[in-house]
Structures are given as structure tokens and as C-alpha cells.
Write a protein that holds these residues in place. Structure first.
Motif, mmCIF file in Angstrom:
data_model
loop_
_atom_site.group_PDB
_atom_site.id
_atom_site.type_symbol
_atom_site.label_atom_id
_atom_site.label_comp_id
_atom_site.label_asym_id
_atom_site.label_seq_id
_atom_site.Cartn_x
_atom_site.Cartn_y
_atom_site.Cartn_z
ATOM 1 N N SER A 68 7.068 0.908 -7.520
ATOM 2 C CA SER A 68 6.834 1.568 -6.235
ATOM 3 C C SER A 68 5.492 2.283 -6.223
ATOM 4 O O SER A 68 5.028 2.786 -7.241
ATOM 5 N N MET A 69 4.891 2.292 -5.035
ATOM 6 C CA MET A 69 3.628 2.998 -4.821
ATOM 7 C C MET A 69 3.764 3.795 -3.533
ATOM 8 O O MET A 69 4.001 3.230 -2.467
ATOM 9 N N THR A 70 3.634 5.111 -3.663
ATOM 10 C CA THR A 70 3.657 6.005 -2.508
ATOM 11 C C THR A 70 2.237 6.475 -2.255
ATOM 12 O O THR A 70 1.568 6.968 -3.162
ATOM 13 N N ILE A 71 1.776 6.306 -1.030
ATOM 14 C CA ILE A 71 0.423 6.732 -0.656
ATOM 15 C C ILE A 71 0.537 7.652 0.546
ATOM 16 O O ILE A 71 1.078 7.262 1.580
ATOM 17 N N VAL A 72 0.036 8.878 0.403
ATOM 18 C CA VAL A 72 0.001 9.825 1.513
ATOM 19 C C VAL A 72 -1.464 10.033 1.873
ATOM 20 O O VAL A 72 -2.235 10.585 1.090
ATOM 21 N N LYS A 73 -1.828 9.556 3.044
ATOM 22 C CA LYS A 73 -3.205 9.656 3.527
ATOM 23 C C LYS A 73 -3.270 10.810 4.519
ATOM 24 O O LYS A 73 -2.512 10.837 5.472
ATOM 25 N N TYR A 74 -4.184 11.746 4.283
ATOM 26 C CA TYR A 74 -4.232 12.963 5.083
ATOM 27 C C TYR A 74 -5.076 12.870 6.342
ATOM 28 O O TYR A 74 -4.964 13.705 7.207
ATOM 29 N N SER A 75 -5.925 11.883 6.446
ATOM 30 C CA SER A 75 -6.724 11.790 7.672
ATOM 31 C C SER A 75 -6.947 10.324 8.025
ATOM 32 O O SER A 75 -6.906 9.451 7.170
ATOM 33 N N GLY A 76 -7.163 10.087 9.307
ATOM 34 C CA GLY A 76 -7.399 8.732 9.781
ATOM 35 C C GLY A 76 -6.114 7.927 9.837
ATOM 36 O O GLY A 76 -5.022 8.435 9.640
ATOM 37 N N GLU A 77 -6.274 6.646 10.110
ATOM 38 C CA GLU A 77 -5.118 5.757 10.192
ATOM 39 C C GLU A 77 -4.542 5.509 8.809
ATOM 40 O O GLU A 77 -5.269 5.434 7.833
ATOM 41 N N ARG A 78 -3.221 5.362 8.766
ATOM 42 C CA ARG A 78 -2.593 5.093 7.473
ATOM 43 C C ARG A 78 -2.911 3.668 7.031
ATOM 44 O O ARG A 78 -3.272 2.810 7.840
ATOM 45 N N ILE A 79 -2.771 3.430 5.748
ATOM 46 C CA ILE A 79 -2.983 2.090 5.211
ATOM 47 C C ILE A 79 -1.681 1.326 5.404
ATOM 48 O O ILE A 79 -0.642 1.718 4.878
ATOM 49 N N SER A 80 -1.722 0.265 6.164
ATOM 50 C CA SER A 80 -0.494 -0.453 6.476
ATOM 51 C C SER A 80 -0.004 -1.248 5.264
ATOM 52 O O SER A 80 -0.787 -1.668 4.413
ATOM 53 N N GLU A 81 1.305 -1.445 5.233
ATOM 54 C CA GLU A 81 1.895 -2.216 4.138
ATOM 55 C C GLU A 81 1.362 -3.642 4.137
ATOM 56 O O GLU A 81 1.150 -4.240 3.083
ATOM 57 N N SER A 82 1.106 -4.200 5.321
ATOM 58 C CA SER A 82 0.598 -5.573 5.380
ATOM 59 C C SER A 82 -0.778 -5.682 4.718
ATOM 60 O O SER A 82 -1.074 -6.681 4.058
ATOM 61 N N VAL A 83 -1.610 -4.659 4.866
ATOM 62 C CA VAL A 83 -2.918 -4.651 4.209
ATOM 63 C C VAL A 83 -2.731 -4.575 2.698
ATOM 64 O O VAL A 83 -3.374 -5.305 1.936
ATOM 65 N N LEU A 84 -1.826 -3.699 2.251
ATOM 66 C CA LEU A 84 -1.571 -3.566 0.816
ATOM 67 C C LEU A 84 -1.003 -4.852 0.227
ATOM 68 O O LEU A 84 -1.340 -5.235 -0.894
ATOM 69 N N ARG A 85 -0.162 -5.535 0.972
ATOM 70 C CA ARG A 85 0.441 -6.795 0.498
ATOM 71 C C ARG A 85 -0.601 -7.899 0.311
ATOM 72 O O ARG A 85 -0.391 -8.833 -0.454
ATOM 73 N N GLN A 86 -1.720 -7.814 1.024
ATOM 74 C CA GLN A 86 -2.764 -8.828 0.911
ATOM 75 C C GLN A 86 -3.612 -8.658 -0.353
ATOM 76 O O GLN A 86 -4.325 -9.571 -0.742
ATOM 77 N N LEU A 87 -3.514 -7.497 -0.988
ATOM 78 C CA LEU A 87 -4.294 -7.244 -2.198
ATOM 79 C C LEU A 87 -3.656 -7.948 -3.387
ATOM 80 O O LEU A 87 -2.449 -8.182 -3.421
ATOM 81 N N GLU A 88 -4.474 -8.274 -4.365
ATOM 82 C CA GLU A 88 -3.966 -8.895 -5.584
ATOM 83 C C GLU A 88 -2.984 -7.945 -6.263
ATOM 84 O O GLU A 88 -3.273 -6.758 -6.424
ATOM 85 N N GLN A 89 -1.822 -8.464 -6.627
ATOM 86 C CA GLN A 89 -0.783 -7.642 -7.255
ATOM 87 C C GLN A 89 -0.285 -8.305 -8.526
ATOM 88 O O GLN A 89 0.091 -9.475 -8.500
ATOM 89 N N ALA A 90 -0.252 -7.540 -9.602
ATOM 90 C CA ALA A 90 0.279 -8.055 -10.865
ATOM 91 C C ALA A 90 1.802 -8.065 -10.849
ATOM 92 O O ALA A 90 2.429 -8.825 -11.565
#
Length: 97
Positions: A68-90
């Protein structure tokens, strides 16, 4: 940093602090360094700098046991899960919170 690291928590910090950490981690990863035991990542207080995003990409690419990866972004638009899913993942089993 240790390949036995199981939990990683980062908190709000300045980009000039992240850069030396990223330089170190990248230099280690370029030599087949993997975070083989890392299962949980909690990142809080990011604002979306390039260094922060590169750090997230690096953690995803070099953590084959990540659950699991929890990301709390304090300003601007949040990073969507779909964007994170497009990144290379081990890990095929990582959940984004």
C-alpha cells in the motif's frame, strides 16, 4: 537506507531537503538496489514538486513487495490513482490510498 526496510513514512519537508535524499536513493538503485521488504509507504505533505514525483516513481519501481501507498498532497490537485497505475510498478498488488 536498507533493503530490509518494511515501512517508510515521509512528512512535510522542503524540496531542498528531498534532493540530497533522492540523489542518494537513485545512486543506490542504479546498482541493483531494491527495497525488497518495503510493504507500506505513507507520504504526507507533498505539494507535487518534480523531486517528490520522482521519489514516488522510484519507490514504485524498486519495491516488489509493496502492498500500500498512501499519499497526502497538501496543495493543488491530488494525484489520481489512474496516473499512479500508469507508472512502472515492481509490485502487482499495491493499493493506493
Amino acid at each position: 537506507m536498507s533493503s530490509n526496510l518494511k515501512d517508510l513514512i515521509t512528512v512535510e519537508t522542503l524540496d531542498e531537503v528531498h534532493k540530497p535524499v533522492m540523489d542518494f536513493v537513485i545512486s543506490q538503485c542504479l546498482y541493483d538496489f531494491y527495497l525488497n521488504q518495503l510493504k507500506v509507504v505513507n507520504i504526507r505533505g507533498i505539494v507535487g514538486t518534480r523531486t517528490e514525483l520522482e521519489f514516488i516513481k522510484l519507490l514504485l519501481a524498486y519495491s516488489p513487495m509493496l502492498e500500500s501507498m498512501t499519499i497526502v498532497k497538501y496543495s493543488g490537485e491530488r494525484i489520481s490513482e489512474s496516473v499512479l497505475r500508469q507508472l512502472e510498478q515492481a509490485s502487482e498488488h499495491v493499493k493506493f490510498i
